[in-house]
Design a protein around this motif. Structure first.
Motif, PDB file in Angstrom:
ATOM      1  N   GLY A   1     -12.397   2.731  -9.084  1.00 48.22           N
ATOM      2  CA  GLY A   1     -11.456   3.191  -8.071  1.00 48.22           C
ATOM      3  C   GLY A   1     -12.123   4.145  -7.103  1.00 48.22           C
ATOM      4  O   GLY A   1     -12.990   4.925  -7.475  1.00 48.22           O
ATOM      5  N   THR A   2     -11.722   4.063  -5.824  1.00 46.89           N
ATOM      6  CA  THR A   2     -12.349   4.895  -4.808  1.00 46.89           C
ATOM      7  C   THR A   2     -11.357   5.769  -4.069  1.00 46.89           C
ATOM      8  O   THR A   2     -11.751   6.625  -3.297  1.00 46.89           O
ATOM      9  CB  THR A   2     -13.059   4.009  -3.769  1.00 46.89           C
ATOM     10  OG1 THR A   2     -12.118   3.051  -3.296  1.00 46.89           O
ATOM     11  CG2 THR A   2     -14.242   3.304  -4.372  1.00 46.89           C
ATOM     12  N   GLY A   3     -10.087   5.523  -4.290  1.00 39.59           N
ATOM     13  CA  GLY A   3      -9.103   6.260  -3.492  1.00 39.59           C
ATOM     14  C   GLY A   3      -9.052   5.789  -2.062  1.00 39.59           C
ATOM     15  O   GLY A   3      -8.680   6.527  -1.166  1.00 39.59           O
ATOM     16  N   GLU A   4      -9.397   4.548  -1.858  1.00 39.90           N
ATOM     17  CA  GLU A   4      -9.523   3.965  -0.522  1.00 39.90           C
ATOM     18  C   GLU A   4      -8.240   4.092   0.296  1.00 39.90           C
ATOM     19  O   GLU A   4      -8.254   4.417   1.476  1.00 39.90           O
ATOM     20  CB  GLU A   4      -9.901   2.500  -0.716  1.00 39.90           C
ATOM     21  CG  GLU A   4     -10.240   1.739   0.524  1.00 39.90           C
ATOM     22  CD  GLU A   4     -10.543   0.284   0.175  1.00 39.90           C
ATOM     23  OE1 GLU A   4     -11.087   0.038  -0.919  1.00 39.90           O
ATOM     24  OE2 GLU A   4     -10.230  -0.575   0.990  1.00 39.90           O
ATOM     25  N   GLN A   5      -7.099   3.815  -0.320  1.00 34.10           N
ATOM     26  CA  GLN A   5      -5.853   3.802   0.438  1.00 34.10           C
ATOM     27  C   GLN A   5      -5.035   5.072   0.258  1.00 34.10           C
ATOM     28  O   GLN A   5      -4.031   5.260   0.926  1.00 34.10           O
ATOM     29  CB  GLN A   5      -4.995   2.606   0.028  1.00 34.10           C
ATOM     30  CG  GLN A   5      -5.651   1.276   0.215  1.00 34.10           C
ATOM     31  CD  GLN A   5      -5.626   0.825   1.661  1.00 34.10           C
ATOM     32  OE1 GLN A   5      -5.036   1.474   2.512  1.00 34.10           O
ATOM     33  NE2 GLN A   5      -6.275  -0.280   1.944  1.00 34.10           N
ATOM     34  N   GLY A   6      -5.417   5.894  -0.710  1.00 34.70           N
ATOM     35  CA  GLY A   6      -4.604   7.089  -0.928  1.00 34.70           C
ATOM     36  C   GLY A   6      -5.428   8.127  -1.652  1.00 34.70           C
ATOM     37  O   GLY A   6      -6.411   8.633  -1.122  1.00 34.70           O
TER      38      GLY A   6
ATOM     39  N   VAL B   1       0.842  -1.197   0.000  1.00 31.38           N
ATOM     40  CA  VAL B   1       0.000   0.000   0.000  1.00 31.38           C
ATOM     41  C   VAL B   1       0.876   1.244   0.000  1.00 31.38           C
ATOM     42  O   VAL B   1       0.653   2.189  -0.762  1.00 31.38           O
ATOM     43  CB  VAL B   1      -0.955  -0.024   1.215  1.00 31.38           C
ATOM     44  CG1 VAL B   1      -1.652   1.306   1.359  1.00 31.38           C
ATOM     45  CG2 VAL B   1      -1.975  -1.128   1.065  1.00 31.38           C
ATOM     46  N   GLU B   2       1.918   1.213   0.843  1.00 30.65           N
ATOM     47  CA  GLU B   2       2.801   2.378   0.900  1.00 30.65           C
ATOM     48  C   GLU B   2       3.494   2.621  -0.435  1.00 30.65           C
ATOM     49  O   GLU B   2       3.749   3.751  -0.822  1.00 30.65           O
ATOM     50  CB  GLU B   2       3.872   2.164   1.980  1.00 30.65           C
ATOM     51  CG  GLU B   2       3.342   2.246   3.400  1.00 30.65           C
ATOM     52  CD  GLU B   2       2.984   3.667   3.785  1.00 30.65           C
ATOM     53  OE1 GLU B   2       3.718   4.579   3.408  1.00 30.65           O
ATOM     54  OE2 GLU B   2       1.943   3.842   4.440  1.00 30.65           O
ATOM     55  N   ARG B   3       3.811   1.526  -1.113  1.00 29.20           N
ATOM     56  CA  ARG B   3       4.535   1.668  -2.375  1.00 29.20           C
ATOM     57  C   ARG B   3       3.645   2.164  -3.514  1.00 29.20           C
ATOM     58  O   ARG B   3       4.135   2.788  -4.459  1.00 29.20           O
ATOM     59  CB  ARG B   3       5.131   0.317  -2.797  1.00 29.20           C
ATOM     60  CG  ARG B   3       6.389  -0.074  -2.105  1.00 29.20           C
ATOM     61  CD  ARG B   3       7.532   0.834  -2.418  1.00 29.20           C
ATOM     62  NE  ARG B   3       7.812   0.909  -3.853  1.00 29.20           N
ATOM     63  CZ  ARG B   3       8.564   0.049  -4.504  1.00 29.20           C
ATOM     64  NH1 ARG B   3       9.133  -0.929  -3.861  1.00 29.20           N
ATOM     65  NH2 ARG B   3       8.771   0.170  -5.789  1.00 29.20           N
ATOM     66  N   THR B   4       2.356   1.841  -3.444  1.00 29.42           N
ATOM     67  CA  THR B   4       1.516   2.129  -4.608  1.00 29.42           C
ATOM     68  C   THR B   4       0.493   3.239  -4.367  1.00 29.42           C
ATOM     69  O   THR B   4       0.122   3.913  -5.315  1.00 29.42           O
ATOM     70  CB  THR B   4       0.759   0.872  -5.044  1.00 29.42           C
ATOM     71  OG1 THR B   4       0.059   0.354  -3.928  1.00 29.42           O
ATOM     72  CG2 THR B   4       1.693  -0.179  -5.570  1.00 29.42           C
ATOM     73  N   ALA B   5       0.048   3.409  -3.136  1.00 34.35           N
ATOM     74  CA  ALA B   5      -0.933   4.464  -2.893  1.00 34.35           C
ATOM     75  C   ALA B   5      -0.253   5.816  -3.064  1.00 34.35           C
ATOM     76  O   ALA B   5       0.910   5.993  -2.705  1.00 34.35           O
ATOM     77  CB  ALA B   5      -1.513   4.328  -1.492  1.00 34.35           C
ATOM     78  N   LYS B   6      -0.973   6.745  -3.615  1.00 33.33           N
ATOM     79  CA  LYS B   6      -0.493   8.116  -3.871  1.00 33.33           C
ATOM     80  C   LYS B   6       0.670   8.149  -4.838  1.00 33.33           C
ATOM     81  O   LYS B   6       1.405   9.126  -4.908  1.00 33.33           O
ATOM     82  CB  LYS B   6      -0.096   8.814  -2.567  1.00 33.33           C
ATOM     83  CG  LYS B   6      -1.248   8.964  -1.602  1.00 33.33           C
ATOM     84  CD  LYS B   6      -0.794   9.600  -0.321  1.00 33.33           C
ATOM     85  CE  LYS B   6      -1.845   9.433   0.747  1.00 33.33           C
ATOM     86  NZ  LYS B   6      -1.318   9.663   2.082  1.00 33.33           N
ATOM     87  N   VAL B   7       0.875   7.072  -5.565  1.00 28.29           N
ATOM     88  CA  VAL B   7       1.952   7.033  -6.545  1.00 28.29           C
ATOM     89  C   VAL B   7       1.319   6.977  -7.934  1.00 28.29           C
ATOM     90  O   VAL B   7       0.407   6.189  -8.164  1.00 28.29           O
ATOM     91  CB  VAL B   7       2.841   5.789  -6.319  1.00 28.29           C
ATOM     92  CG1 VAL B   7       3.764   5.574  -7.500  1.00 28.29           C
ATOM     93  CG2 VAL B   7       3.644   5.954  -5.058  1.00 28.29           C
TER      94      VAL B   7
END
Lengths: 366, 376, 172, 186
Positions: B254-259, B198-204
């Motif tokens: 897509g919902t932007g759930e994690q980022g 999640v850290e690697r892909t969210a907001k990327v």
């Protein structure tokens, strides 16, 4: 009397009368180094085989099955022979002396660090009072080799790998050292033999993680830092095969490449043994204490049991590292830094603080 | 103050690089770990599919369609067949349509499984890749049973499908559907919800809705940016409309759930969810399939009337369009392939600058390209 | 909207360069030569007016074509004087499609770039340019995309002659 | 979410998702692998498998339908026709070109070309990829016998015809009609 080197003891006992002492010293060192190199090579080879089997079985496959018959036990030997026979390639643009020196430095420093490890109570290559200090210092030396390799290869990917390694190791030396301070506070010694012996109470279960509630979290922090130190996933950024092709060892091939490979597994073994000694009781376990009771303190079977217990613990740690590697994705470089500086370091400091307070109160009560 | 300036480094990612999913080259300009510019270079796998289309007979082109998006060859067969059928006036038997849908959707699952696995690989997790391939292997075995090939099926043909399903094949798919749902849960737990992933892909690699439309993105790339559009529902072809009316499937968006909405994680989760939706479509078809012929009434030699038609279908990667022009002869005048990967890849030029080098890999992976299709 | 409605709307809006439409029709039983025409309808647009036309298609609320799906060309025959520039538009809002065709004379194969209107067209135009030799005026990145920079000829033209060798490598 | 809460949440979710992942990988570590040891064990190959072709040469009528259907023109066949019987010269498939699309199988009017289940086709020489599907060259024994029989039959027929013609001619001669041009052929 133990003067720090069992090989010297043996030589003194069996050498003909009148042998000059420098010759004895030298040959003892030679024998010691020979045995150490052989032992570490075997362990590293076994680890490579084990990694492949563990990875295989985690991924619903068998891993090596053919070479040697039973579950491909000789795969590492076959690979080693193949790597020895491969052409030794040095890129044209490479800085030749550094390129050649780098794997040697990496492997040499890890061997030096392994020399301080105890094999069994009273059996060791070098009994160093600041043993842990020596191990940490020597294992950090590998970084210099990696940076050298990255720079000397004259490739962009290797430079990336080397820079990542440097940044990562600098960041993780701190939590690694601090988290090790927690058991040190409990133990009060840097010497690995002594630290191990201090855990022999409670029928061999008087481990540091049970002695002080702050040692367990410190162990977790140490383990994570050790993963980063040894460039293991999820912190294998210097290699990062999907990003940097093969990172700092992109341009290496054949036996030189296998030195880096062996270093990784030797470092894993080293860190696992350190973890076992300073957190998980070292030689001590109910079996050790039982063997001691049955055979007597100095009996070689008791020593053997102790050595095996340490080996089992070390390989348990290695297995955990492998398990993690085949489970987790890789973190990004900035996240590595964040984790090191923002999470591990403060938490390790908290553990030190807590352990100190606990120890002071405990001692105060007792 | 000291004005320290370092020189930018130009790095060739590819043509042989583990993260480019084939032979593609991205020329990356970096300042340390920071990417300051990127330029994709294609063409390493250019096999002149469109030119071949003008030189072989209509049916003979079918095996070539397998080869552009080789992970979703059934869908390619289907797209081409539908385009040619749009020129011809033939009735496709219902059973053939059902089998087509089953194959296309299973192939979508297989394709998304590869996408899932290789994305894990890009991020550094090796094990999900092999788990995904384990289930994909099952699908390939099912395909092997119905058409004899594992990758280049050439199964869905103009006018229907080549063979009827062998006995017991549909039951095996039912069994697969049951098992796959459990495995799907594991995929989500093992990789999608992993903190590091999640850290690697969210907001990327955030693609806004406007950007997605401007670049003409389609498929999961578009839906990952929060646009609720799926050709199967909105421009229905074959029996998809009926399946939608029956309420058999939903369109994950897509919902932007994690980022942030439109980040790599969103795009990816859309793909992962789509696997489950495809499974529902397959289930519906299994429940409703009837006996019958599997090929329409075709003349012995295929004659395609003069005219031109464009048919776009929902490929696992987006809209796969076939624009065919016929002059009534045995051979096409033009056989244009609009590959979704080609279009989706264009977004990299704008997406990669100002990310880290590791993000580059994550973003290229999240576009889920197949180089066979970008280069055709 | 179906095609007739779209066409009527385009006409009502006075779309720039609109030059008629073509719809599929059955074969004329009287005429032996006539093959009829199958497939999809399209509108014909003057090539110089393409950007303005697409601008209208994108910005008009009733048309609402947000996405340029495809841009490519067709060389109908070696003896034909024109290339066709074919554009596929898709409206997500209204769920309709539109095929646009422009004639580009082979003598002066030039077309204005539509990439400022739809960014998606940029790569399609690059491909089109190298495959058909159409020059897209004002294109921001006129490099080859699939072929090598030094490729001679336009492979998808009907009069293209396959090279015997490329850089010393035999192609036969 | 405050900074502290998110800090703690990060740690908790990180540890938790790692443990979840380790549970899954650990579960499979203990399970039996699903792969097979390839050269020793092999997966079953389905009936429709598209492997190396085989030809039922007896049935084949050399109609070239498969060669015409082939998108890559990899099938070459040649046979000399003796009446109904075929004398085979060659029937080769160039597996350097073949893409195993099965398009050659469908148009066959006699259903005589098939794709087998053999897939391992490893050679060290490219020319060996030019595979001859013929099980025999020339004519088969049966075909030869049939041909001989047919020829004998033909001869007999011709003889009978000749005899008949001769008879008729004789009859005509006896009747005193002028000779007909067909007689010369008999």
């Amino acid at each position: 009397m133990n003067n720090g080197n069992i090989f010297l003891d043996l030589l003194v006992r069996f050498a003909p009368e009148g042998t000059p002492s420098w010759l004895l010293d030298l040959s003892a060192a030679g024998v010691g180094v020979g045995i150490l190199v052989a032992m570490v090579s075997v362990i590293a080879m076994f680890c490579v085989w084990m990694e492949r089997k563990v990875a295989g079985h985690i991924q619903c496959r068998y891993g090596p099955m053919y070479v040697g018959g039973w579950h491909g036990w000789a795969q590492s030997i076959a690979d080693g022979v193949k790597l020895l026979l491969k052409e030794d390639m040095i890129p044209i643009g490479a800085d030749r002396p550094l390129f050649v020196l780098a794997p040697a430095l990496v492997l040499g420093s890890i061997f030096a660090a392994l020399a301080a490890l105890p094999l069994a109570p009273g059996v060791f290559f070098a009994d160093i009072d600041l043993g842990l200090f020596f191990i940490l210092a020597m294992s950090s030396m590998t970084t210099i080799g990696v940076v050298m390799a990255g720079w000397a290869s004259a490739s962009k990917w290797t430079v990336y790998g080397a820079m990542r390694e440097a940044a990562q190791v600098v960041a993780y030396e701190i939590p690694l050292g601090i988290s090790l301070m927690v058991p040190l506070i409990v133990a009060g010694t840097f010497n690995l033999n002594e630290a191990s012996a201090l855990q022999s109470g409670w029928y061999g279960m008087h481990w540091y993680i049970f002695q002080n509630p702050f040692v367990l979290p410190a162990f977790a922090l140490f383990f994570i830092s050790a993963l980063a130190e040894t460039k293991r996933a999820p912190f294998d950024l210097p290699e990062a095969e999907s990003e940097l092709v093969a990172g700092f060892m992109t341009e290496y091939s054949g036996i030189r490449w296998s030195f880096f490979f062996m270093e990784e597994y030797a470092a894993m073994f080293l860190m696992s043994v350190v973890a076992a000694v300073f957190f998980l009781g070292g030689f001590e376990s109910p079996f050790t204490s039982l063997a001691r009771d049955v055979f007597g303190e100095q009996h070689f079977l008791a020593s053997l049991t102790a050595g095996l217990v340490l080996l089992v613990k070390a390989f348990g740690g290695i297995f955990l590292m492998m398990w993690l590697r085949w489970t987790l994705p890789r973190v990004r470089i900035d996240q590595v830094m964040t984790m090191g500086y923002k999470y591990l370091t403060p938490l390790a400091l908290l553990c030190v603080l807590g352990a100190s307070i606990f120890e002071a109160l405990w001692l105060g009560v007792a | 103050m000291l004005d320290v300036k370092t020189q930018d480094l130009e790095v060739n990612m590819g043509p042989q690089h583990p993260a480019t999913h084939g032979v593609m080259r991205v020329l990356v300009r970096t300042d340390g770990e920071l990417v300051t510019g990127a330029q994709p270079h294609l063409g390493y796998l250019h096999r002149a599919a469109e030119k071949i289309g003008e030189n072989v007979e209509w049916l003979q082109y079918l095996p070539y369609t397998d080869r552009y998006d080789y992970l979703a060859a059934m869908n390619n067969n289907l797209g081409y067949s539908l385009a040619v059928e749009a020129l011809m006036d033939i009735e496709i038997p219902r059973r053939a349509q059902m089998i087509r849908v089953i194959c296309a959707e299973l192939n979508r699952i297989a394709s998304h499984l590869v996408a899932y696995g290789t994305y894990g690989l890009d991020i550094g997790a090796f094990t999900p890749f092999l788990y995904a391939f384990r289930e994909r292997e099952w699908i390939l075995m099912l395909f092997e049973k119905i058409c004899g090939a594992r990758l280049t099926y050439s199964y869905i043909r103009i006018g229907g499908v080549f063979n009827d399903a062998p006995p017991g094949w549909l039951d095996e798919i039912g069994h697969f559907c049951d098992v796959f749902e459990d495995k799907w849960r594991e995929y989500v737990d093992l990789l999608m919800m992993n903190k590091i992933f999640v850290e690697r892909t969210a907001k990327v690699g955030v693609i806004s809705k406007e950007m997605a439309l401007d670049f003409g993105l389609t498929g999961p790339m578009l839906r990952g940016s929060g646009v609720d559009f799926d050709l199967r529902r909105d421009c229905p072809y074959m029996i998809y409309d009926e399946i939608w009316q029956a309420g058999a499937y939903e369109i994950p968006v897509g919902t932007g759930e994690q980022g942030v909405l439109g980040d790599s994680w969103d795009r990816f989760y859309v793909r992962v969810q789509e696997m489950l939706e495809s499974l529902k479509i397959v289930r519906w078809c299994l429940a409703n399939i009837e006996e019958g012929p599997t090929i329409g009434e075709l003349p012995k030699t295929l004659k395609v009337p003069a005219g031109e038609a464009y048919v776009g279908i929902e490929n696992p990667r987006g809209e796969l369009g076939h624009y065919v022009v016929s002059d009534g002869g045995k051979v096409a005048v033009r056989c244009r392939v609009r590959g979704p990967s080609f279009v989706n890849l264009a977004v990299l030029e704008d997406l990669l600058p100002n990310t880290l080098l590791a993000d580059t890999v994550a973003i290229i992976g999240s576009t889920d390209i197949v180089v066979g299709e970008t280069d055709r | 909207m179906d095609f007739q409605a779209l066409y009527a709307h385009l006409q009502a809006q006075g779309a720039a360069g609109l030059g008629g439409c073509d719809e599929p029709r059955a074969k004329d039983p009287e005429d032996k030569q006539d093959k009829g025409r199958a497939g999809d309808p399209f509108v014909l647009v003057a090539v110089e007016q393409l950007p303005a036309f697409l601008q209208l298609c994108r910005d008009d609320e009733a048309l609402g074509f947000e996405v340029l799906i495809d841009l490519s060309a067709v060389d109908p025959a070696a003896e034909d004087e024109d290339l066709w520039l074919v554009i596929q538009l898709l409206s997500l809002r209204h769920r309709h499609r539109l095929m646009i065709k422009s004639m580009v004379p082979k003598a002066t194969p030039c077309a204005p770039t539509v990439a400022p209107v739809y960014r998606a067209a940029q790569w399609h135009e690059r491909e089109c340019a190298e495959m058909f030799g159409i020059t897209f005026e004002g294109h921001s990145d006129p490099r080859h995309i699939l072929l090598p920079e030094d490729w001679v000829g336009y492979p998808l033209r009907k009069d293209y002659v396959f090279p015997k060798e490329y850089r010393g490598v035999s192609c036969e | 979410m405050s900074v502290v809460a998110s800090y703690i949440n990060n740690i908790v979710s990180g540890v938790k998702s790692t443990l979840v992942g380790m549970r899954i990988t650990g579960k499979y570590f203990l399970k039996k692998p699903i792969t097979v040891q390839y050269p020793d064990e092999r997966l079953p190959i389905p009936n429709r498998y598209r492997g190396i072709h085989y030809l039922e040469q007896e049935k084949c009528i050399n109609c070239l339908a498969c060669a015409r259907a082939c998108p890559v023109d990899c099938i070459e066949m040649d046979a000399v026709r003796h009446g109904k019987e075929l004398e085979w010269v060659k029937f080769t498939i160039d597996y350097q070109k073949c893409m195993f699309c099965e398009l050659c199988v469908y148009p066959c009017p006699k259903d005589c070309i098939h794709m087998g289940n053999e897939f391992a086709f490893v050679t060290t020489d490219r020319s060996e990829l030019h595979h001859d599907l013929l099980s025999y060259k020339g004519m088969s024994r049966e075909a030869r016998i049939r041909k001989r029989e047919a020829e004998e039959k033909k001869k007999k027929k011709a003889a009978a015809k000749a005899a008949k013609a001769a008879k008729e001619a004789q009859a005509a001669e006896t009747e005193g009609d002028p000779p007909q041009p067909t007689e010369g052929e008999a």
